[in-house]
Design a protein around this motif. Structure first.
Motif, PDB file in Angstrom:
ATOM      1  N   LEU A 136      -8.630  12.161  -8.842  1.00  0.00           N
ATOM      2  CA  LEU A 136      -9.032  11.825  -7.479  1.00  0.00           C
ATOM      3  C   LEU A 136      -9.481  10.374  -7.327  1.00  0.00           C
ATOM      4  CD1 LEU A 136      -9.368  12.793  -4.592  1.00  0.00           C
ATOM      5  CD2 LEU A 136     -11.659  13.623  -5.184  1.00  0.00           C
ATOM      6  N   PRO A 137     -10.337   9.827  -8.226  1.00  0.00           N
ATOM      7  CA  PRO A 137     -10.703   8.408  -8.068  1.00  0.00           C
ATOM      8  C   PRO A 137      -9.485   7.489  -8.088  1.00  0.00           C
ATOM      9  CG  PRO A 137     -12.196   9.487  -9.606  1.00  0.00           C
ATOM     10  CD  PRO A 137     -11.084  10.455  -9.337  1.00  0.00           C
ATOM     11  N   GLN A 138      -8.520   7.791  -8.984  1.00  0.00           N
ATOM     12  CA  GLN A 138      -7.313   6.968  -9.033  1.00  0.00           C
ATOM     13  C   GLN A 138      -6.493   7.116  -7.756  1.00  0.00           C
ATOM     14  OE1 GLN A 138      -8.598   8.922 -11.437  1.00  0.00           O
ATOM     15  NE2 GLN A 138      -7.567   8.619 -13.395  1.00  0.00           N
ATOM     16  N   ALA A 139      -6.448   8.357  -7.207  1.00  0.00           N
ATOM     17  CA  ALA A 139      -5.693   8.585  -5.975  1.00  0.00           C
ATOM     18  C   ALA A 139      -6.296   7.805  -4.815  1.00  0.00           C
ATOM     19  CB  ALA A 139      -5.648  10.076  -5.657  1.00  0.00           C
ATOM     20  N   VAL A 140      -7.632   7.806  -4.717  1.00  0.00           N
ATOM     21  CA  VAL A 140      -8.294   7.048  -3.649  1.00  0.00           C
ATOM     22  C   VAL A 140      -8.068   5.554  -3.844  1.00  0.00           C
ATOM     23  CG1 VAL A 140     -10.515   6.499  -2.592  1.00  0.00           C
ATOM     24  CG2 VAL A 140     -10.010   8.849  -3.258  1.00  0.00           C
ATOM     25  N   THR A 141      -8.107   5.096  -5.113  1.00  0.00           N
ATOM     26  CA  THR A 141      -7.839   3.682  -5.391  1.00  0.00           C
ATOM     27  C   THR A 141      -6.412   3.313  -5.004  1.00  0.00           C
ATOM     28  OG1 THR A 141      -9.419   3.733  -7.226  1.00  0.00           O
ATOM     29  CG2 THR A 141      -7.889   1.884  -7.153  1.00  0.00           C
ATOM     30  N   LEU A 142      -5.464   4.198  -5.316  1.00  0.00           N
ATOM     31  CA  LEU A 142      -4.073   3.950  -4.918  1.00  0.00           C
ATOM     32  C   LEU A 142      -3.946   3.871  -3.402  1.00  0.00           C
ATOM     33  CD1 LEU A 142      -2.152   6.234  -7.440  1.00  0.00           C
ATOM     34  CD2 LEU A 142      -2.007   3.751  -7.274  1.00  0.00           C
ATOM     35  N   SER A 143      -4.697   4.709  -2.693  1.00  0.00           N
ATOM     36  CA  SER A 143      -4.708   4.609  -1.229  1.00  0.00           C
ATOM     37  C   SER A 143      -5.278   3.263  -0.793  1.00  0.00           C
ATOM     38  CB  SER A 143      -5.532   5.750  -0.637  1.00  0.00           C
ATOM     39  OG  SER A 143      -4.958   7.007  -0.955  1.00  0.00           O
ATOM     40  N   GLY A 144      -6.282   2.792  -1.531  1.00  0.00           N
ATOM     41  CA  GLY A 144      -6.823   1.461  -1.246  1.00  0.00           C
ATOM     42  C   GLY A 144      -5.806   0.369  -1.501  1.00  0.00           C
ATOM     43  N   ILE A 145      -4.978   0.557  -2.543  1.00  0.00           N
ATOM     44  CA  ILE A 145      -3.913  -0.410  -2.804  1.00  0.00           C
ATOM     45  C   ILE A 145      -2.955  -0.464  -1.621  1.00  0.00           C
ATOM     46  CG2 ILE A 145      -1.838  -0.801  -4.212  1.00  0.00           C
ATOM     47  CD1 ILE A 145      -3.399   0.029  -6.636  1.00  0.00           C
ATOM     48  N   VAL A 146      -2.608   0.717  -1.085  1.00  0.00           N
ATOM     49  CA  VAL A 146      -1.716   0.759   0.073  1.00  0.00           C
ATOM     50  C   VAL A 146      -2.310  -0.023   1.232  1.00  0.00           C
ATOM     51  CG1 VAL A 146      -0.874   2.285   1.896  1.00  0.00           C
ATOM     52  CG2 VAL A 146      -0.488   2.883  -0.482  1.00  0.00           C
ATOM     53  N   VAL A 147      -3.589   0.222   1.509  1.00  0.00           N
ATOM     54  CA  VAL A 147      -4.242  -0.458   2.635  1.00  0.00           C
ATOM     55  C   VAL A 147      -4.226  -1.964   2.435  1.00  0.00           C
ATOM     56  CG1 VAL A 147      -6.437  -0.798   3.823  1.00  0.00           C
ATOM     57  CG2 VAL A 147      -5.691   1.512   3.232  1.00  0.00           C
ATOM     58  N   ASN A 148      -4.563  -2.393   1.227  1.00  0.00           N
ATOM     59  CA  ASN A 148      -4.692  -3.825   1.004  1.00  0.00           C
ATOM     60  C   ASN A 148      -3.348  -4.516   0.809  1.00  0.00           C
ATOM     61  OD1 ASN A 148      -7.727  -4.552   0.779  1.00  0.00           O
ATOM     62  ND2 ASN A 148      -7.529  -2.596  -0.280  1.00  0.00           N
ATOM     63  N   LEU A 149      -2.389  -3.815   0.212  1.00  0.00           N
ATOM     64  CA  LEU A 149      -1.054  -4.390   0.119  1.00  0.00           C
ATOM     65  C   LEU A 149      -0.448  -4.537   1.510  1.00  0.00           C
ATOM     66  CD1 LEU A 149       1.098  -5.361  -1.861  1.00  0.00           C
ATOM     67  CD2 LEU A 149       2.014  -3.032  -1.909  1.00  0.00           C
ATOM     68  N   SER A 150      -0.647  -3.512   2.332  1.00  0.00           N
ATOM     69  CA  SER A 150      -0.137  -3.592   3.706  1.00  0.00           C
ATOM     70  C   SER A 150      -0.892  -4.641   4.506  1.00  0.00           C
ATOM     71  CB  SER A 150      -0.243  -2.221   4.389  1.00  0.00           C
ATOM     72  OG  SER A 150      -1.588  -1.780   4.439  1.00  0.00           O
ATOM     73  N   ARG A 151      -2.174  -4.837   4.180  1.00  0.00           N
ATOM     74  CA  ARG A 151      -2.940  -5.889   4.849  1.00  0.00           C
ATOM     75  C   ARG A 151      -2.408  -7.264   4.454  1.00  0.00           C
ATOM     76  NH1 ARG A 151      -8.496  -5.225   3.102  1.00  0.00           N
ATOM     77  NH2 ARG A 151      -8.896  -3.747   4.786  1.00  0.00           N
ATOM     78  N   SER A 152      -1.837  -7.360   3.247  1.00  0.00           N
ATOM     79  CA  SER A 152      -1.245  -8.629   2.825  1.00  0.00           C
ATOM     80  C   SER A 152       0.101  -8.857   3.493  1.00  0.00           C
ATOM     81  CB  SER A 152      -1.049  -8.632   1.296  1.00  0.00           C
ATOM     82  OG  SER A 152      -2.246  -8.354   0.635  1.00  0.00           O
ATOM     83  N   ILE A 153       0.917  -7.798   3.578  1.00  0.00           N
ATOM     84  CA  ILE A 153       2.282  -7.923   4.097  1.00  0.00           C
ATOM     85  C   ILE A 153       2.303  -7.855   5.620  1.00  0.00           C
ATOM     86  CG2 ILE A 153       4.570  -6.865   4.101  1.00  0.00           C
ATOM     87  CD1 ILE A 153       3.944  -5.828   1.279  1.00  0.00           C
ATOM     88  N   GLY A 154       1.601  -6.847   6.179  1.00  0.00           N
ATOM     89  CA  GLY A 154       1.676  -6.592   7.613  1.00  0.00           C
ATOM     90  C   GLY A 154       1.320  -7.773   8.486  1.00  0.00           C
ATOM     91  N   PRO A 155       0.145  -8.418   8.273  1.00  0.00           N
ATOM     92  CA  PRO A 155      -0.210  -9.544   9.141  1.00  0.00           C
ATOM     93  C   PRO A 155       0.784 -10.705   9.067  1.00  0.00           C
ATOM     94  CG  PRO A 155      -2.147  -8.715   8.021  1.00  0.00           C
ATOM     95  CD  PRO A 155      -0.973  -8.022   7.402  1.00  0.00           C
ATOM     96  N   ALA A 156       1.275 -10.995   7.840  1.00  0.00           N
ATOM     97  CA  ALA A 156       2.233 -12.095   7.706  1.00  0.00           C
ATOM     98  C   ALA A 156       3.530 -11.776   8.451  1.00  0.00           C
ATOM     99  CB  ALA A 156       2.511 -12.358   6.230  1.00  0.00           C
ATOM    100  N   VAL A 157       4.012 -10.529   8.282  1.00  0.00           N
ATOM    101  CA  VAL A 157       5.215 -10.122   8.997  1.00  0.00           C
ATOM    102  C   VAL A 157       4.970 -10.143  10.504  1.00  0.00           C
ATOM    103  CG1 VAL A 157       6.845  -8.221   9.381  1.00  0.00           C
ATOM    104  CG2 VAL A 157       6.050  -8.744   7.066  1.00  0.00           C
ATOM    105  N   ALA A 158       3.773  -9.669  10.914  1.00  0.00           N
ATOM    106  CA  ALA A 158       3.446  -9.667  12.345  1.00  0.00           C
ATOM    107  C   ALA A 158       3.465 -11.078  12.905  1.00  0.00           C
ATOM    108  CB  ALA A 158       2.077  -9.031  12.562  1.00  0.00           C
TER     109      ALA A 158
END
Length: 526
Positions: A136-158
């Motif tokens: 579970l801790p790793q799963a939540v961390t992976l979800s955090g990776i998704v949020v932060n990776l998308s925060r890196s990609i999404g704003p630039a693409v936007a």
């Protein structure tokens, strides 16, 4: 860290959520940027964007959690994802047609957040279904990776899309991103646990959730630490668009790059966090990360050199991920599965309520003073709260074993009441050495929290005046069905405390248990 991806359903949802999260961050940047275009001289209206995003969580989190615990979670996910698809598409069409005004933007942001607020509790509640407790801790961390990776990609693409095609296209791309999640969820063959008991009623489910949290001190610590962090950190979340546009003079792409560094910092934090958890307790980790966040807010209050702002946002990303993953893991591991969605919805309620109030406060302060003053005040407040909340320990959650113990035996009964008959009175008779009566009473007062948490609407402990060694515990439960649910709610941690209580009992036989149903002359047969 990658072991949860071995679970096929989690892996598919993780990839789909990454696509959707990129769309969400693109949408957030587009909406914030559009508001600064429609209302460039109103810090309050810009801050209200954050409030419009957060207010539905404050209003609907608990009902959403109750629904997620009593209905098919898969179907609920499909409905919420579909709702957000429609709202995002509508905003895109209106923006392309140049119909969107500040108040239309706020209204549709509010509507989109309604779907998100109904979606998030059930989304978090299904995560423990998809992975093991150890993962579970790793799963939540992976979800955090998704949020932060998308925060890196999404704003630039936007930023690129806004510059080349316009904000409306960003909203339409976000609408399209929900399709991937809907596709994966529609193919998920979820096995729903069947129960012989009737489904909890909606209002009763909310009451049970509130009652549980009222008597769950470990989870209350999570809520207190969440308020202490989010209320002050919300100043950065609310004022960053205005800081980028007015103070730093950035265009849409430049603002997207700033958010991109925030996301990269979160991605770095996801790799740092496992090592940090080995070296620091979770309480120390949250405190250190919160202090780093406060220092970065102070830096943003006065730095106006863009490369330095990039470095600051990297550290903001690292610290915010460490805090949020730590709080989320503690919340998910401090409550049992039967009430998990309701508990997590209350955490979301507290999170978003703190975000709403904080955004309004810091936006108003910035409008009447300056952005620097608002960020400085919030940073000082965060430092003070880190010191004041140290006694609310998160580490206690790591010691809990919340698997159902299923060790209660059903006493023999002459007839089976209807599920909704009640209230039900349960009594337990103990024989206690009078010399240990005071200590027994203290232990029972602590044990009463478990009784109330698992369904008791009234609890009492009485000593027989004619026989000081005889104590009677009384438990009043709303209905026969709710009482039978108690048998599955007792955890292994509860059993340890119950055995400590039973150790005071000096009789040859176990404490005598009686179950009594309210005698209602108008009671109908089942």
């Amino acid at each position: 860290m990658w072991t949860p991806l071995r679970q096929p359903v989690f892996r598919a949802l993780w990839v789909a959520s990454a696509v959707s999260s990129i769309g969400t961050w693109m949408h957030d940047v587009g909406a914030s940027w559009l508001m600064t275009t429609l209302a460039p001289n109103s810090p309050l209206l810009v801050a209200l964007m954050q409030a419009a995003s957060s207010l539905p969580f404050f209003l609907l989190a608990l009902p959403a959690g109750a629904l997620a615990d009593v209905v098919d979670r898969r179907k609920m996910l499909l409905w919420t994802q579909g709702w957000m698809l429609v709202v995002a598409a509508l905003l895109g069409v209106l923006t392309i047609a140049h119909i969107t005004t500040p108040w239309i933007l706020l209204g549709l942001t509010f509507a989109l957040s309604i779907g998100s607020s109904m979606n998030m509790p059930v989304w978090q509640a299904v995560t423990p279904e998809l992975v093991t407790k150890e993962e579970l801790p790793q799963a939540v961390t992976l979800s955090g990776i998704v949020v932060n990776l998308s925060r890196s990609i999404g704003p630039a693409v936007a930023g690129i899309v806004i510059a080349t095609a316009g904000t409306g296209v960003v909203f339409l791309l976000n609408a399209a991103s929900f399709v991937s999640v809907i596709f994966v969820i529609s193919r998920w063959k979820r096995t729903d646990e069947k129960s012989a008991l009737p489904t909890e009623r909606f209002v009763g489910a909310m009451q049970a959730g509130v009652r549980y949290i009222r008597y769950a001190p470990v989870f209350q610590s999570v809520l207190i630490r969440t308020v202490a962090y989010i209320f002050f950190a919300s100043a950065l979340f609310a004022l960053l668009p205005l800081l980028g546009r007015k103070e730093l003079g950035l265009d849409a792409f430049g603002y997207g790059v700033v958010l991109g560094f925030w996301g990269i910092g979160g991605l770095i934090g996801a790799f740092i966090l496992p090592k940090a958890r080995e070296k620091f307790s979770i309480d120390s980790l949250v405190a250190i990360a919160s202090l780093v966040m406060a220092a970065m807010m102070l830096a943003l209050a006065y730095f106006r050199i863009v490369p330095l702002v990039w470095v600051v946002m990297l550290l903001v990303g690292i610290s915010s991920l460490c805090v949020m993953v730590s709080l989320t893991v503690t919340a998910q591991t401090s409550v049992p599965s039967w009430v998990r969605a309701r508990a997590l919805s209350v955490q979301l309620l507290v999170f978003q309520g703190s975000m709403v109030l904080g955004s309004l406060l810091w936006g108003t302060l910035a409008q009447h003073t300056s952005i620097s003053t608002a960020l400085t005040s919030a940073a000082v407040g965060l430092i003070v709260c880190v010191l004041l909340t140290r006694r609310y320990r998160l580490r206690c959650a790591e010691k809990l074993d919340l698997q159902a113990s299923l060790h209660w035996d059903q006493p023999r009964i002459a007839f089976e009441p209807c599920p909704n008959d009640g209230p039900v009175l349960i009594t337990l008779e103990y024989r206690i050495d009078p010399a240990n009566a005071e200590e027994f009473t203290k232990v029972m007062q602590a044990f009463s929290q478990i009784r109330r948490r698992d369904g008791a609407i009234q609890w009492g402990l009485y000593q027989d005046l004619s026989d000081p060694s005889r104590f009677v515990e009384t438990i009043l439960v709303e209905s026969w069905a709710e009482h039978k649910r108690q048998f599955a709610r007792v955890t292994n941690t509860d059993r340890v405390i119950e055995e400590r209580v039973r150790a005071f009992h000096i009789g040859d036989e176990p404490p005598k248990v009686l179950q009594m149903i309210y005698s209602n002359p108008n009671r109908r047969p089942c």
